[in-house]
Design a protein around this motif. Structure first.
Motif, PDB file in Angstrom:
ATOM      1  N   LEU A  24       0.833  -1.213   0.000  1.00  0.00           N
ATOM      2  CA  LEU A  24       0.000   0.000   0.000  1.00  0.00           C
ATOM      3  C   LEU A  24       0.864   1.257   0.000  1.00  0.00           C
ATOM      4  CD1 LEU A  24      -3.110  -0.576   2.288  1.00  0.00           C
ATOM      5  CD2 LEU A  24      -3.045  -0.196  -0.160  1.00  0.00           C
ATOM      6  N   ASP A  25       1.896   1.250   0.821  1.00  0.00           N
ATOM      7  CA  ASP A  25       2.795   2.410   0.862  1.00  0.00           C
ATOM      8  C   ASP A  25       3.493   2.611  -0.477  1.00  0.00           C
ATOM      9  OD1 ASP A  25       2.190   3.017   3.480  1.00  0.00           O
ATOM     10  OD2 ASP A  25       3.849   1.833   4.290  1.00  0.00           O
ATOM     11  N   LEU A  26       3.960   1.514  -1.056  1.00  0.00           N
ATOM     12  CA  LEU A  26       4.666   1.587  -2.330  1.00  0.00           C
ATOM     13  C   LEU A  26       3.746   2.114  -3.431  1.00  0.00           C
ATOM     14  CD1 LEU A  26       7.308   0.975  -3.800  1.00  0.00           C
ATOM     15  CD2 LEU A  26       6.441  -1.319  -4.215  1.00  0.00           C
ATOM     16  N   VAL A  30       4.079   5.695  -5.590  1.00  0.00           N
ATOM     17  CA  VAL A  30       4.142   5.741  -7.050  1.00  0.00           C
ATOM     18  C   VAL A  30       3.006   6.597  -7.599  1.00  0.00           C
ATOM     19  CG1 VAL A  30       3.977   4.367  -9.160  1.00  0.00           C
ATOM     20  CG2 VAL A  30       5.336   3.551  -7.254  1.00  0.00           C
ATOM     21  N   LEU A  31       1.812   6.447  -7.058  1.00  0.00           N
ATOM     22  CA  LEU A  31       0.682   7.247  -7.542  1.00  0.00           C
ATOM     23  C   LEU A  31       0.872   8.730  -7.222  1.00  0.00           C
ATOM     24  CD1 LEU A  31      -2.273   4.831  -6.747  1.00  0.00           C
ATOM     25  CD2 LEU A  31      -1.332   5.412  -8.995  1.00  0.00           C
ATOM     26  N   VAL A  32       1.453   9.031  -6.079  1.00  0.00           N
ATOM     27  CA  VAL A  32       1.742  10.422  -5.741  1.00  0.00           C
ATOM     28  C   VAL A  32       2.784  10.981  -6.711  1.00  0.00           C
ATOM     29  CG1 VAL A  32       2.812  11.914  -3.992  1.00  0.00           C
ATOM     30  CG2 VAL A  32       1.057  10.277  -3.320  1.00  0.00           C
ATOM     31  N   ALA A  33       3.794  10.179  -7.037  1.00  0.00           N
ATOM     32  CA  ALA A  33       4.816  10.623  -7.996  1.00  0.00           C
ATOM     33  C   ALA A  33       4.186  10.908  -9.355  1.00  0.00           C
ATOM     34  CB  ALA A  33       5.911   9.568  -8.132  1.00  0.00           C
ATOM     35  N   PHE A  47       4.816   4.199 -16.707  1.00  0.00           N
ATOM     36  CA  PHE A  47       5.323   5.034 -15.611  1.00  0.00           C
ATOM     37  C   PHE A  47       5.267   4.249 -14.304  1.00  0.00           C
ATOM     38  CE2 PHE A  47       4.770   7.925 -12.067  1.00  0.00           C
ATOM     39  CZ  PHE A  47       5.721   8.897 -12.301  1.00  0.00           C
ATOM     40  N   LEU A  48       4.133   3.605 -14.050  1.00  0.00           N
ATOM     41  CA  LEU A  48       3.983   2.830 -12.821  1.00  0.00           C
ATOM     42  C   LEU A  48       4.972   1.673 -12.773  1.00  0.00           C
ATOM     43  CD1 LEU A  48       0.089   2.677 -12.470  1.00  0.00           C
ATOM     44  CD2 LEU A  48       1.679   4.096 -11.189  1.00  0.00           C
ATOM     45  N   LYS A  49       5.124   0.963 -13.878  1.00  0.00           N
ATOM     46  CA  LYS A  49       6.063  -0.170 -13.914  1.00  0.00           C
ATOM     47  C   LYS A  49       7.483   0.292 -13.623  1.00  0.00           C
ATOM     48  CE  LYS A  49       3.554  -3.018 -17.245  1.00  0.00           C
ATOM     49  NZ  LYS A  49       3.566  -3.540 -18.627  1.00  0.00           N
ATOM     50  N   ASN A  50       7.894   1.367 -14.281  1.00  0.00           N
ATOM     51  CA  ASN A  50       9.252   1.874 -14.086  1.00  0.00           C
ATOM     52  C   ASN A  50       9.481   2.343 -12.659  1.00  0.00           C
ATOM     53  OD1 ASN A  50       9.905   1.370 -16.752  1.00  0.00           O
ATOM     54  ND2 ASN A  50       9.383   3.421 -17.421  1.00  0.00           N
ATOM     55  N   HIS A  51       8.517   3.035 -12.104  1.00  0.00           N
ATOM     56  CA  HIS A  51       8.697   3.583 -10.764  1.00  0.00           C
ATOM     57  C   HIS A  51       8.495   2.544  -9.670  1.00  0.00           C
ATOM     58  CE1 HIS A  51       8.847   7.356 -12.873  1.00  0.00           C
ATOM     59  NE2 HIS A  51       9.280   7.908 -11.753  1.00  0.00           N
ATOM     60  N   LEU A  52       7.699   1.523  -9.935  1.00  0.00           N
ATOM     61  CA  LEU A  52       7.545   0.465  -8.935  1.00  0.00           C
ATOM     62  C   LEU A  52       8.877  -0.244  -8.720  1.00  0.00           C
ATOM     63  CD1 LEU A  52       4.091  -1.215  -9.616  1.00  0.00           C
ATOM     64  CD2 LEU A  52       4.834  -0.063  -7.550  1.00  0.00           C
ATOM     65  N   GLY A  53       9.585  -0.495  -9.801  1.00  0.00           N
ATOM     66  CA  GLY A  53      10.891  -1.138  -9.674  1.00  0.00           C
ATOM     67  C   GLY A  53      11.892  -0.253  -8.966  1.00  0.00           C
ATOM     68  N   PRO A  57      11.913  -2.062  -2.297  1.00  0.00           N
ATOM     69  CA  PRO A  57      13.066  -2.270  -1.430  1.00  0.00           C
ATOM     70  C   PRO A  57      14.066  -3.205  -2.100  1.00  0.00           C
ATOM     71  CG  PRO A  57      11.046  -3.142  -0.429  1.00  0.00           C
ATOM     72  CD  PRO A  57      10.675  -2.532  -1.741  1.00  0.00           C
ATOM     73  N   GLU A  58      15.342  -2.948  -1.866  1.00  0.00           N
ATOM     74  CA  GLU A  58      16.395  -3.743  -2.497  1.00  0.00           C
ATOM     75  C   GLU A  58      16.400  -5.155  -1.924  1.00  0.00           C
ATOM     76  OE1 GLU A  58      18.633  -3.289  -5.038  1.00  0.00           O
ATOM     77  OE2 GLU A  58      17.383  -1.545  -5.433  1.00  0.00           O
ATOM     78  N   ASN A  59      16.592  -6.084  -2.797  1.00  0.00           N
ATOM     79  CA  ASN A  59      16.671  -7.485  -2.434  1.00  0.00           C
ATOM     80  C   ASN A  59      18.151  -7.865  -2.370  1.00  0.00           C
ATOM     81  OD1 ASN A  59      16.581 -10.272  -2.356  1.00  0.00           O
ATOM     82  ND2 ASN A  59      15.059 -10.462  -3.969  1.00  0.00           N
TER      83      ASN A  59
END
Length: 105
Positions: A24-26, A30-33, A47-53, A57-59
Motif C-alpha cells: 500500500l505504501d509503495l 508511485v501514484l503520488v509521484a 510510468f507505474l512499472k518503471n517507478h515500482l521497480g 526495497p532492495e533485495n
C-alpha cells in the motif's frame, strides 16, 4: 447479509495483507509521484512499472546478481583484450593468405 460480510471480511484480510507487505505504501508513493509529474506521461502504466521497480526495497539476492554481472562484464572485457592480443601475435607468425595459397600449389 451473510454473503456481504464474507466479502467484506475477505477485503479486509486482503487490505491487511497489502499493508503488512508494504504494498500500500509503495503504490501510494508511485501514484503520488505520477500525480506530481508536471508533464503527464503518455503511458501511465509504463510510468507505474518503471517507478515500482525503482521504489521497491532492495533485495540482497538482487545485489549479489548485480555484482556477479559486473564481474562477468570485467572478465568479458579482459577476454576480448586477450583475444585481440593473441590474434595480433598470431598474425606476426603466420604468412599472409596469398603466400599460403602459393605454397600449396
Amino acid at each position: 447479509m451473510a454473503h456481504y460480510k464474507a466479502v467484506e471480511s475477505k477485503r479486509e484480510q486482503f487490505r491487511h495483507y497489502l499493508e503488512k507487505s508494504g504494498m500500500l505504501d509503495l503504490l501510494t508513493k508511485v501514484l503520488v509521484a505520477l500525480y506530481e509529474e508536471p508533464e503527464k506521461p503518455n503511458n501511465a502504466l509504463d510510468f507505474l512499472k518503471n517507478h515500482l521497480g525503482a521504489l521497491a526495497p532492495e533485495n540482497p539476492e538482487l545485489d549479489a546478481l548485480r555484482m556477479e554481472v559486473a564481474e562477468m562484464k570485467e572478465k568479458y572485457e579482459a577476454v576480448l583484450e586477450e583475444n585481440k592480443n593473441l590474434k595480433n601475435k598470431l598474425a606476426q607468425y603466420e604468412p599472409p593468405q596469398d603466400e599460403k595459397h602459393g605454397e600449396k600449389l
